[in-house]
Design an enzyme around this catalytic site. Structure first.
Site, mmCIF file in Angstrom:
data_model
loop_
_atom_site.group_PDB
_atom_site.id
_atom_site.type_symbol
_atom_site.label_atom_id
_atom_site.label_comp_id
_atom_site.label_asym_id
_atom_site.label_seq_id
_atom_site.Cartn_x
_atom_site.Cartn_y
_atom_site.Cartn_z
ATOM 1 N N ARG A 146 5.032 0.480 0.939
ATOM 2 C CA ARG A 146 4.355 -0.178 0.709
ATOM 3 C C ARG A 146 3.950 -1.014 0.066
ATOM 4 O O ARG A 146 3.162 -0.188 -1.408
ATOM 5 C CB ARG A 146 2.592 0.762 1.400
ATOM 6 C CG ARG A 146 2.587 1.791 2.089
ATOM 7 C CD ARG A 146 1.412 2.779 2.073
ATOM 8 N NE ARG A 146 1.501 3.569 3.693
ATOM 9 C CZ ARG A 146 1.496 4.886 3.785
ATOM 10 N NH1 ARG A 146 2.485 5.677 2.972
ATOM 11 N NH2 ARG A 146 1.164 5.266 4.903
ATOM 12 N N ASP A 191 -4.978 2.026 11.823
ATOM 13 C CA ASP A 191 -5.867 0.639 11.989
ATOM 14 C C ASP A 191 -5.957 0.791 14.119
ATOM 15 O O ASP A 191 -6.284 -0.134 14.012
ATOM 16 C CB ASP A 191 -4.852 -0.753 11.565
ATOM 17 C CG ASP A 191 -5.523 -0.211 9.367
ATOM 18 O OD1 ASP A 191 -6.751 0.316 9.367
ATOM 19 O OD2 ASP A 191 -4.922 -0.961 9.524
ATOM 20 N N CYS A 213 4.546 4.352 12.493
ATOM 21 C CA CYS A 213 5.393 4.522 10.685
ATOM 22 C C CYS A 213 2.851 5.337 10.543
ATOM 23 O O CYS A 213 3.098 5.399 9.308
ATOM 24 C CB CYS A 213 4.967 3.424 9.882
ATOM 25 S SG CYS A 213 3.881 1.907 10.354
#
Length: 587
Positions: A309, A473, A520
């Site tokens: 990230r 998400d 992920c």
């Protein structure tokens, strides 16, 4: 008296320790520890700020005509008296000396202690003096912001190596910003509790990555808990126990010891190949936030980094963002540490719950007042900042000369975005060639995080080498649920049939087209989903390093081919979770 506070279980296990409150304030307060060598200078900062406020109040009082404004003059006298009162001045100093808090944190901690004492006073007049106390404290906090802070300017917001506290500590707050979580990641805290948040809020994700118990959405926890209260976090049940009885405390200490034994047993699987009973290899990768996390990937027995990230390199820097060279050094550090294992670097995914300090006033206003999850974020933001995006792409490409690197693009939804990303990558490669800088060809992947991307996957895969499913998400956008909002967090459901159908479809189509596919998101590290994801045909999962061993244990016990026969029954069920559990019991 013992009190139970209920919230959402987001990171399993038991934590026992003393409460450290991060109090809310109308003034933004930085929270960090100082080293023993800096305690004296931090006390001096506090004293200088207090002296500055005293001078301000004295000047104000001198300008007031006592005859015409006697009440105002008397009020200023009260503020001056409070400013020098030992309960504020000396007690705040002790937070710095004993706990190694920075001066701002020490002031807000002592303000919280005194404010509660005022709330409990029976006399109305004395109880109303709480407002005066808050005004004095906030004057000091504002003065501290003007008093030079060498730690703030250097960006060294860490944990003292020689922290002297003997009791384990548990952090309690209304909420913890991602930037603060990054600071606390290497801290002395053994658990986290927040009033707000959901199972996939950033606090929850980082707590899991640290492998420490956490409870979020605990509503009034930060108001109920007092500084130094003894706390128990039951991360399995989502319960916070304040000042537990000796019997309860001993029961949870026993559970702690059991967890340590189980963790040690799982650690023995670190170097065991991840292969199912029917001989199918399953790639277990790790998610990381910073270069220093690379060691945990190797220690966990992961076979690479499935998600770096990169946005965390950009956060907590006061708007001074890393340039191409600084990013290159960070990426190279991870690539070299992995010694030939693959490293997938996601381009900056900011916005929503992770804004940058340098975002314009227009962007910040819209990020905080409209719907941040649907705003200028992820690849949308990168494409709006072509210079910064070009720097990041060049830095990643340069790191590819030192190992196996892949680039992952977040929140892809439009083919127009894909074409612009491809053009930016071509430009970055051309610029490096012109400079004579070495790099290798890298695979380009797309994050499947919105239903639009999942539904148009065959079109996307004409331009991408692999896809990575970001389940956090994807669930949020499919179900129209703000995953950080505790008011609707009960509706955030990874078992929802629509979510499972989108994931299964994505995996099936990617496999059919011969393109790599990985999960992920948080589902990858949740053992409850391991068999189902394998049944869908998934053979690559990326999770926090702390979760690798428990997922590997599930993989080693699975027959992937046999599991695939159960998939239609689960996907057609009205309650997939119950159907999956029933089928697992039949095995």
């Amino acid at each position: 008296m013992s009190i139970q506070v209920f919230g959402l279980p987001v990171s399993r296990g038991v934590a026992i320790g003393r409460a450290v409150l991060v109090a809310s304030s109308r003034v933004d307060v930085a929270h960090y520890f100082v080293d023993a060598s800096e305690v004296e200078s931090e006390v001096l900062r506090l004293r200088d700020a207090r002296d500055e406020v005293a001078a301000e109040l004295t000047t104000l009082k001198a300008e007031v005509s006592e005859e015409s404004h006697a009440e105002l003059a008397a009020l200023l006298d009260v503020h001056l008296m409070m400013l020098h009162d030992e309960m504020l001045a000396e007690a705040t100093k002790q937070w710095i000396i004993e706990r190694h808090y920075n001066a701002e944190w020490a002031m807000s901690a002592q303000l919280e202690v005194l404010a509660r004492q005022f709330d409990e006073m029976e006399d109305d007049y004395l109880r109303e003096r709480k407002a005066d106390l808050e005004q004095v404290a906030e004057r000091i906090l504002k003065a501290l912001a003007r008093v030079a802070d060498p730690l703030a300017s250097s960006g060294v917001h860490g944990v003292p190596r020689d922290f002297a506290g003997e009791d384990p500590l548990i952090l309690v707050a209304n909420d913890i910003a991602p930037a603060d979580m990054l600071q606390f990641k290497r801290s002395v805290f053994t658990g986290f509790v927040t009033d707000v948040g959901g199972r996939t809020s950033h606090t929850a994700i980082v707590a899991r990555s640290m492998d420490i118990p956490a409870v979020v959405g605990a509503r009034e926890a930060s108001r109920i808990v007092r500084q130094d209260d003894w706390l128990v976090i039951d991360g399995d049940a989502g319960v916070l126990i304040v000042n537990p009885s000796p019997i309860i405390l001993e029961e949870y200490r026993f559970r702690q010891r059991q967890s340590e034994v189980e963790r040690a047993r799982l650690n023995r699987l670190r170097h065991t190949p991840s292969v199912t009973l029917d001989g199918q290899s399953v790639e277990l990768l790790a998610n990381i936030e910073m270069p220093r996390d690379a060691g945990a990937v190797i220690d966990a027995g992961a076979v690479g980094v499935g998600l770096f990230r990169s946005e965390f390199l950009f956060m907590n820097r006061g708007g001074n963002l890393p340039d191409e060279d600084e990013q290159f050094i960070a990426y190279r550090e991870v690539v070299e540490a992995l010694k030939g294992l693959p490293v997938t670097i996601r381009t900056v995914d900011i916005g929503a719950d992770k804004p940058l300090e340098r975002m314009s006033a227009h962007e910040l206003r819209h990020e905080h007042t409209l719907n941040p999850a649907l705003g200028l974020r992820a690849i949308r933001w990168s494409l709006s900042e072509p210079e910064m995006f070009g720097q990041q792409l060049r830095a990643i490409l340069r790191a590819s000369a030192f190992g196996k690197v892949r680039i992952l693009i977040p929140m892809v939804a439009h083919l127009s975005e894909v074409h612009r990303v491809r053009q930016a990558l071509d430009r970055a490669q051309a610029e490096l060639r012109a400079r004579g800088v070495p790099f290798t060809d890298v695979e380009l992947g797309a994050m499947i995080e919105v239903p639009a991307a999942a539904l148009m996957l065959p079109s996307l895969l004409r331009y991408f080498d692999f896809v990575s499913i970001g389940t956090n998400d994807l669930i949020q956008y499919t179900l129209a649920i703000d995953r950080a909002d505790e008011a609707v967090s009960h509706l955030y459901d990874p078992w929802h049939p629509a979510v499972l159908h989108l994931i299964a479809q994505t995996i099936s189509q990617a496999n059919a087209l011969g393109k790599g596919v990985c999960v992920c998101g948080e589902m990858a590290g949740d053992p409850a989903f391991t068999e189902l994801l394998l049944a869908m045909g998934l053979r690559s999962l990326s999770m926090h390093p702390a979760q690798v061993s428990s997922i590997k244990q599930r993989v080693l016990r699975c027959d992937a081919r046999a599991l695939s026969s159960y998939l239609p029954t689960v996907l057609e069920a009205d309650a997939p979770q119950d159907a999956c559990a029933a089928l697992m019991r039949q095995r």
